[in-house]
Structures are given as C-alpha cells and as structure tokens.
Design an enzyme around this catalytic site. Sequence first.
Site, PDB file in Angstrom:
ATOM      1  N   GLU B  47       0.970  -0.862   0.016  1.00  0.00           N
ATOM      2  CA  GLU B  47      -0.499  -0.001   0.113  1.00  0.00           C
ATOM      3  C   GLU B  47       1.146   1.366  -0.553  1.00  0.00           C
ATOM      4  O   GLU B  47       1.609   1.212   0.917  1.00  0.00           O
ATOM      5  CB  GLU B  47      -0.734   0.055   1.360  1.00  0.00           C
ATOM      6  CG  GLU B  47      -2.532   0.908   0.922  1.00  0.00           C
ATOM      7  CD  GLU B  47      -2.966   0.736   3.054  1.00  0.00           C
ATOM      8  OE1 GLU B  47      -2.612  -0.401   3.110  1.00  0.00           O
ATOM      9  OE2 GLU B  47      -2.667   2.488   3.229  1.00  0.00           O
ATOM     10  N   ASP B  58      -4.572  10.106   9.547  1.00  0.00           N
ATOM     11  CA  ASP B  58      -3.298   9.280  10.676  1.00  0.00           C
ATOM     12  C   ASP B  58      -2.531   9.994  11.480  1.00  0.00           C
ATOM     13  O   ASP B  58      -2.411  10.642  11.906  1.00  0.00           O
ATOM     14  CB  ASP B  58      -2.556   9.469   8.550  1.00  0.00           C
ATOM     15  CG  ASP B  58      -2.669   8.418   7.861  1.00  0.00           C
ATOM     16  OD1 ASP B  58      -2.936   7.142   8.331  1.00  0.00           O
ATOM     17  OD2 ASP B  58      -2.259   8.883   6.847  1.00  0.00           O
TER      18      ASP B  58
END
Lengths: 405, 255
Positions: B47, B58
């Site tokens: 990924e 994140d």
Amino acid sequence: MAMVNAANMPDVNGYFGEYGGSFVPPQLQVILDEITAEYLKTKDDPEFQKEMAYYQKHYVGRPSPVFFCERLTAKIGGAKIYLKREDLNHTGAHKINHCIGEALLAKRLGKTKIIAETGAGQHGVALATVAALLGLECEIHMGEVDIAKEHPNVVRMQILGATVVPVTHGLKTLKEAVDSAFEAYLKDPVTQLYAIGSVVGPHPFPMMVRDFQQIIGEEAKVQFEELTGTLPDNIVACVGGGSNAMGLFTAFLNDESVAIYGVEPAGHGVEIAGKHAATITKGTPGMIHGFKCYMLQDENGEPSPVHSVASGLDYPGVGPQHSYLHDLKRVNYTHIDDTDAIDAFFELSRSEGIIPAIESSHAVAFAMKLAKELPSDQTILVNLSGRGDKDIDFVVENFGKKYGI
Amino acid sequence: MNNRMTALFETKKENILNIYFTAGYPNIDDTVTIIKQLEHSGADLIEVGIPYSDPLADGPTIQESGTAALKNGFTLKLLFEQIREARKTANVPLILMGYVNQLMQFGVEKFVAQCADSGVDGLIIPDLPPNVFEKEYKELFAKHNLSFTFLVTPNTSDERIKMLDSLSTGFLYIVSSAAITGAKSGISEEQIAYFKRISSLISSPKLIGFGISDNETFTTACTYAEGAIIGSAFIKMLSKEGVAGIDGYIQSVRG
C-alpha cells in the site's frame, strides 16, 4: 439578484449546493452522525431553547446593541455607518454565542470534555469560559505563533482552567491547530465533543455553528428597524472561517434590498501567494478538514500557506455556505489588506472610543471605503465581531509608531 | 489485464502481509527500491501512501513521513513514473492510499487513467463517503480495473458493515481501534470479539490494520482475518535503518 431560501440549507447530507458535506474517515463519521442526530433532536426542544435564551440574556448580556457611528460617519462623509456590538458580549466577541450551544449540547450527549482549536484565541477563551460555567473539562489547541501573538488570551484560557496545547508543526497557526485538535479528538471521541470554532468542518458543524450565531442578525434586524424605521441598505462582516458573517447574514439573505458584503483578509496583497488568506477571492473548490469549500491550495491539493495580520482570519478554507453564497452571487466577497485594517483599528478607536479586534477591523475598513462611495441617505451595518483588547500589545509594537505611540 | 489483488485473494487465504509506506520517504527516489525489496522479501501486497499535509486518518508517524516526502519534492506525476519503473520487474499487487482532495486537484479521470496505466491495482481513500463513491466513483474505478477498499472500525454498525461489504470491490480494511494509525500496539480481548463479529457479517476478504507491528501482533491478527497491514511500525523502521532494514524486518514479522 439570486434569492436564497436559507431554510433549505444545508440538505440532509450537509451540502450547501456542491459545498460542505462530510469527507472524513469512517471512525469519525460514526461520531458525526451521532452529533447530527442529537443536534437535530435538540435544537427545537423548548427546554434547550429556554436554556440557551437564559444564558444568552443573563450570562452573555444579549441583546448586544446596534450603535450609530456619528463622528466616524461625519468624518468620512457618505453613507451612515452602524455597528452591531458583538464586542460587548461576555468574553469580548461573538464566539460565545456558539460556544454556549456547543457546550450545552455536549452535556446532553453525556460528554465530560470539550476540545477545540483556536486562532486568535477568541473561540478558545469563549469555550474555556462556558466550560467553566457548565462544569466541563476543556482542551484548546493553538499554534505557537498565535500563542506568542495573542498572549493575553492564552493566559485567560489558563485562568479559566483550560489546558492550552501548543501546536508546533507546519506554520504553527490556525490550520495546524485544527489538525492537532482533530487528532486529539479522534483518540477519544466517546467522552469528548469537538466544539469547532467556526462555520467550517464536516457536517453538522457549519449548520450548527450558523444556527447558534444567527441570533446576531435576528437581533440586528429588529434593532435597526427600531432605530431607523427600515432595513439597512448594506451589511458587512469579516470572513475567515465565516462564523460572525453567517451570524449576521442569515437573517437578511431573503431581503432583496439588502446588499451583503463579506470581507476577506488580503494580508500583504491578494496577488502575493502565501501572503494573504482571501480564500473566496483567490481560491478554488477543494477539500480541507473534512468538507468542500473554496480553498487556497497548490496543484497537489496541499493547503497553501496563508497570512493575515488577524490571527482569527488566516485559514486556507472558508465556510461551505459562504462558498455557495458566492456562487449564487447573493453575497459580495471582497478584501481588505493588513494596512487598511490597522488604519481602521485606529480610526474607530479614535473617532468612536471603540477598540475593535483586528479581525473586525477588516469589516470596518471596508465599510469606510463603501461609505465614501455612497450617498448620505444610505446605511451600512457592520458586525463588530470582537473587541481589540487582545490585540493592543501586538498592534502598538508593530504599528504604533505610525499612529504616534 | 487481471487485477493482481483479486488474483492474490483468490489464491491466498491466510497470512497475507500488506505493508504500507509513504511514497518519497525517506528519500524521494526510495519508492521504487522499497517496492522491489518488499516484493523480494515476501510482502504479499503493498500500500503506497500519497503524502499529504492534511491526513485526517493518520497519526504522527505517517504524518511526519508525509511532510518529509513533500519537502523532498513529492508530486503525483513523479509517483506514477516511479510506479511505472517498479512495474518493469515487480508483480506484487499495489494499492494507492490518498485523500479525496488529491484526486480532485489532479483530476479524478486523469488520476484513475494514470493508475491503470502505471499498474496500480486498487485504491483506499479513507475520507471518501460510501454514498459519494457509489454515485460518482464506482463505475469509473471499475472501468479502469481498480478495486476499492473501505475501512471498517469498531464503532461501525452491523448494518453499515454489511453495506460496505457489498460495496467493496477489494478487501475490507478492518481498523483495529477507533483511533488514528500508529496509536497503540497489541490486541485486546475486546478487539478479538470485534474481529469475530465482523467475520460473521461479511464475505469480502479482510485485512486487519492499526496496531500491527511485529510477529506476535501479525500472527494474532491472522487468526481472525486473511491477513494484516503494517504501516507506522514499518515507517519507524525505515526512519532508523533505511531500505537496508527491509528484509530483516519482513523476516522478523513472518517469524
């Protein structure tokens, strides 16, 4: 002129035209859905409205007056300038209007802590204040640059018992403060409520904050009619995220005779990239902090660096409803640079004895320009969104000499 | 051409190791080396994170790597060139993870065409709402043979999990906690109950992410899913050891 049915905004998914919506990771969406459901259930509840009205009157000191600036008007020559005095609210700005709503909602949701970002510190102080009032914990994220610039507000938040978290990444101003507060919020969305500081962010925040702020325009409309027998011809407010502006504008959106002006911060000039925060004037549609709006960004979709002498205005995005009202041409978005804003700061202080916040000085500066161009039977109502006590050290240090200090 | 990721899930049903890294980090031209080395060391799926300064999903580790990559001069144009270069030899399935605004500003049509042309197999866009995906993106992605993965979190309702399962064209990304990436490590009893609940609801392949960092957490996660995703821990390793540390790290995770 395009007429607007404000009652239909936003739609059920939080869209104002193509703007707004909710573009967030799914773990946050679940929480936002809960907040939306609870807010929609709560807002028309007579008990909630009674509580809101109580605090607005007995704690904030509403209604704030509308004042005719006789000396300033005479000096400029032209349209008559009136002020809606949100600077006279408890804590010195309009921010307390939505903070009371958000904190009462937090209590209803069973949250024990409210968390938020702040730019100039006005939202932070207002939130810390209502947190103390209602017995909630409060955590405010603020960029290091703003902490240095807005020292009195930092101390006020601390005296009120709030925790001020300095944000040290990026430009260390409002955009980064939002990132940091969101991050802290996501760590524990169950006991905390994010109490956003403007009409920005994912649905339902732009709607919710606007609803809590629209009392400004509702009051002003009645007060102005009492004073003059009619509606104002022009209304003006500064626009960073745009909460005080939506507060004033909402009640007038359907009044065709009223021209509406939103004043963006031009910083050192809108032609110099990175040196202004005139989002609608120079931006393009994009996504920031979970919603779609006009934004200042580069070709990779990165939010651009922004600057304004007013910490409360330097944000690379803007409220989705403002973005839509711009496309509809219902509101005229214009801009005022740092120099003219500081001029207006001193002009209003010295001709009316009212020291405005630097943010609000942008609206005053534009009203002064507009007044000059209009005949004396025209009227301009300016939202004086905050008072300038927080700015005096910064202004005198950086601009005092020019004004004999 | 066949979608490499679909092929992977057809042939491999357990212990699938998906490694996330941020493109252009630690050095701008490391992207190609990292992809090749990861495939060589035995990652099943890669990924590639598109650096962004506003990544709502994140945590600090991935944010910092993104900021560093942007400083290194990262652009999407360069990323597609790097993927083309890696694809000359690499056959591992590749997924891009980014945010809606990055696609919008690059141009969505152009973005997916570049994905297909350079050899990307799937996309993860955590801030793309399912209703918008269905209305505006689903057909376009399918046309370019790009699978799309949704995130499922502990606070996602059963009803919504089923809806995401039916919409998903790749695997389902099972977020192990309701936090952001890199927040904590280890797997609790409560999380195990949640993994079991998901298994009972869905038919798509599932990979568990957030909090997976070593052999122990990887092995535990693989008990409850087809595999797991490592992101922050891998980036931390890269920050310390650089690309030279990849093989040792992957071997230690595999055990």
